[in-house]
Motif scaffolding. Structure first.
Motif, mmCIF file in Angstrom:
data_model
loop_
_atom_site.group_PDB
_atom_site.id
_atom_site.type_symbol
_atom_site.label_atom_id
_atom_site.label_comp_id
_atom_site.label_asym_id
_atom_site.label_seq_id
_atom_site.Cartn_x
_atom_site.Cartn_y
_atom_site.Cartn_z
ATOM 1 N N GLU A 271 -40.314 -76.461 54.179
ATOM 2 C CA GLU A 271 -39.031 -76.122 53.998
ATOM 3 C C GLU A 271 -38.329 -76.778 52.707
ATOM 4 O OE1 GLU A 271 -39.778 -75.514 58.109
ATOM 5 O OE2 GLU A 271 -40.018 -77.144 56.563
ATOM 6 N N TRP A 275 -37.111 -74.655 49.413
ATOM 7 C CA TRP A 275 -35.742 -74.927 48.824
ATOM 8 C C TRP A 275 -35.911 -75.254 47.244
ATOM 9 C CZ3 TRP A 275 -30.825 -74.573 50.751
ATOM 10 C CH2 TRP A 275 -29.850 -74.968 49.997
ATOM 11 N N LEU A 288 -36.661 -68.465 54.172
ATOM 12 C CA LEU A 288 -36.110 -69.888 54.370
ATOM 13 C C LEU A 288 -35.445 -70.054 55.966
ATOM 14 C CD1 LEU A 288 -36.488 -72.892 53.668
ATOM 15 C CD2 LEU A 288 -34.319 -72.531 52.507
ATOM 16 N N THR A 292 -37.129 -72.215 58.755
ATOM 17 C CA THR A 292 -36.269 -73.406 59.403
ATOM 18 C C THR A 292 -36.368 -73.379 61.024
ATOM 19 O OG1 THR A 292 -35.212 -73.547 57.195
ATOM 20 C CG2 THR A 292 -34.208 -74.658 59.421
ATOM 21 N N SER A 308 -38.143 -83.068 57.959
ATOM 22 C CA SER A 308 -37.731 -82.532 56.825
ATOM 23 C C SER A 308 -36.194 -82.344 56.459
ATOM 24 C CB SER A 308 -38.120 -81.004 56.896
ATOM 25 O OG SER A 308 -37.495 -79.974 55.833
ATOM 26 N N THR A 310 -34.698 -80.531 54.582
ATOM 27 C CA THR A 310 -34.078 -79.343 54.332
ATOM 28 C C THR A 310 -33.822 -78.590 56.015
ATOM 29 O OG1 THR A 310 -34.980 -78.738 52.300
ATOM 30 C CG2 THR A 310 -34.443 -76.856 53.525
ATOM 31 N N VAL A 311 -34.746 -78.815 56.687
ATOM 32 C CA VAL A 311 -34.696 -78.670 58.278
ATOM 33 C C VAL A 311 -33.427 -79.112 58.750
ATOM 34 C CG1 VAL A 311 -35.478 -78.609 60.618
ATOM 35 C CG2 VAL A 311 -36.913 -77.946 58.526
#
Length: 334
Positions: A271, A275, A288, A292, A308, A310-311
């Motif tokens: 992720e 991104w 994405l 996720t 992560s 981003t997660v």
């Protein structure tokens, strides 16, 4: 911003598209204390494919004594094999790791079309991981790669400890280049350069890629595999992209490490990679939101949050919750 997607600013000198080589089901889960049921692993692979991943490394045909987390390889590969038969661009490559000829025979018997061998640039890690010297391990891999090619299977060569070794320290560039050349000579289609303990920096990455080019190793046959021990994985990836690399290994949710090198932390999270790539205007074909949702789902099975960033950033957003719900519902309908 409510879309859960970065603003895209295409940058000169970078590839238009990057192939993400997803290693979560194999490299990610092999280092987990929790033994994940084969049915959950199969759904994990299917969810990754539905999120747009077109290369998903499924498992390893090693002896169960050495990696008990992957002892179900014979059950898992047939459970996901249909993904490779999807039509056209929807087909998914499902590589598996094979340590020796016996592992290769097991994989080929189940229809594996892509395999990988796992070498080391240093003697210490070759001993720890394979109980062989570097030369002995390459001798062992020679008939494995030859047999895979005869069977029509793709052959990838992983090379560990390309930047630093926990026992030997910094690894000379010429040593890495030498083993890379030998893996290509064995017949490997692609080489994945591993920063196993995460000590690489962008300048080091550029220097190694330059040395490989000067030795006649085409950039198009190289992939990079970074661990994020010191927070350098994305910066190192960007350095590789600027050098022309277009294949990047990563693990959904940042799962993984290495059971034979205690200082190896988790892999670069897919992720976080996606991104950055999407923000650079680079196409990956990956959704994405669905990716996720998949990592949150797996984190629930493992009983711990995803590392992560981003997660974690996307998981609480209402738009992500809608995507997550749609992803779950789509699997219930199948």
């Amino acid at each position: 911003m409510t879309t859960g997607l970065p603003m895209a600013f295409p940058t000169e000198g970078l590839p238009a598209r990057v192939r993400v080589h997803e290693v979560g089901p194999r490299d990610g889960l092999q280092n987990e204390a929790t033994l994940v049921p084969v049915e959950v692993k199969a759904e994990f692979v299917h969810r990754l494919a539905d999120a747009g991943l077109r290369t998903v490394e499924v498992t390893s045909f090693v002896h169960p004594k050495w990696v008990p987390q992957l002892a179900d390889a014979e059950r898992l590969l047939p459970a996901v094999a249909g993904l490779a038969d999807r039509p056209g661009a929807d087909a998914v490559r499902l590589p598996v790791l094979v340590p020796n000829k016996r592992g290769l025979d097991r994989a080929l018997a189940l229809g594996a079309r892509d395999v990988a061998v796992f070498a080391s640039a240093t003697e210490s890690f070759a001993r720890a991981n394979l109980n062989r010297t570097v030369d002995e391990s390459l001798e062992m891999f020679a008939p494995v790669v030859a047999r895979a090619r005869e069977a029509g299977a793709g052959a990838r060569g992983y090379l560990s400890m390309c930047f630093g070794d926990p026992w030997e320290g910094p690894v000379p560039l010429d040593r890495v280049v030498g083993v890379c050349r030998r893996l290509l000579d064995l017949g490997c289609d692609e080489l994945s350069l591993g920063d196993t303990i995460g000590v690489a920096t962008p300048g080091h990455v550029t220097a190694l890629l330059t040395a490989l080019n000067e030795a006649g190793v085409p950039t198009g046959r190289l992939a990079v595999h970074f661990h994020d021990t010191y927070g350098q994985a994305l910066a190192n990836t960007l350095a590789a992209l600027r050098h022309g690399v277009t294949t990047v290994d990563s693990s959904a949710g940042g799962l993984g490490g290495c059971p034979y090198a205690r200082s190896a932390t988790g892999n670069l999270a897919t992720e976080d990679l996606v991104w950055m790539l999407h923000g650079l205007g680079i196409d990956t074909g990956i959704d994405l939101g669905r990716l996720t949702a998949t990592s949150v789902w797996m984190a629930d099975h493992l009983g711990r949050p995803s590392p992560s960033r981003t997660v974690r950033a996307l998981a609480g957003r209402s738009t992500f919750q809608d995507v997550s719900r749609d992803s779950r519902d789509s699997h219930k309908e199948q």
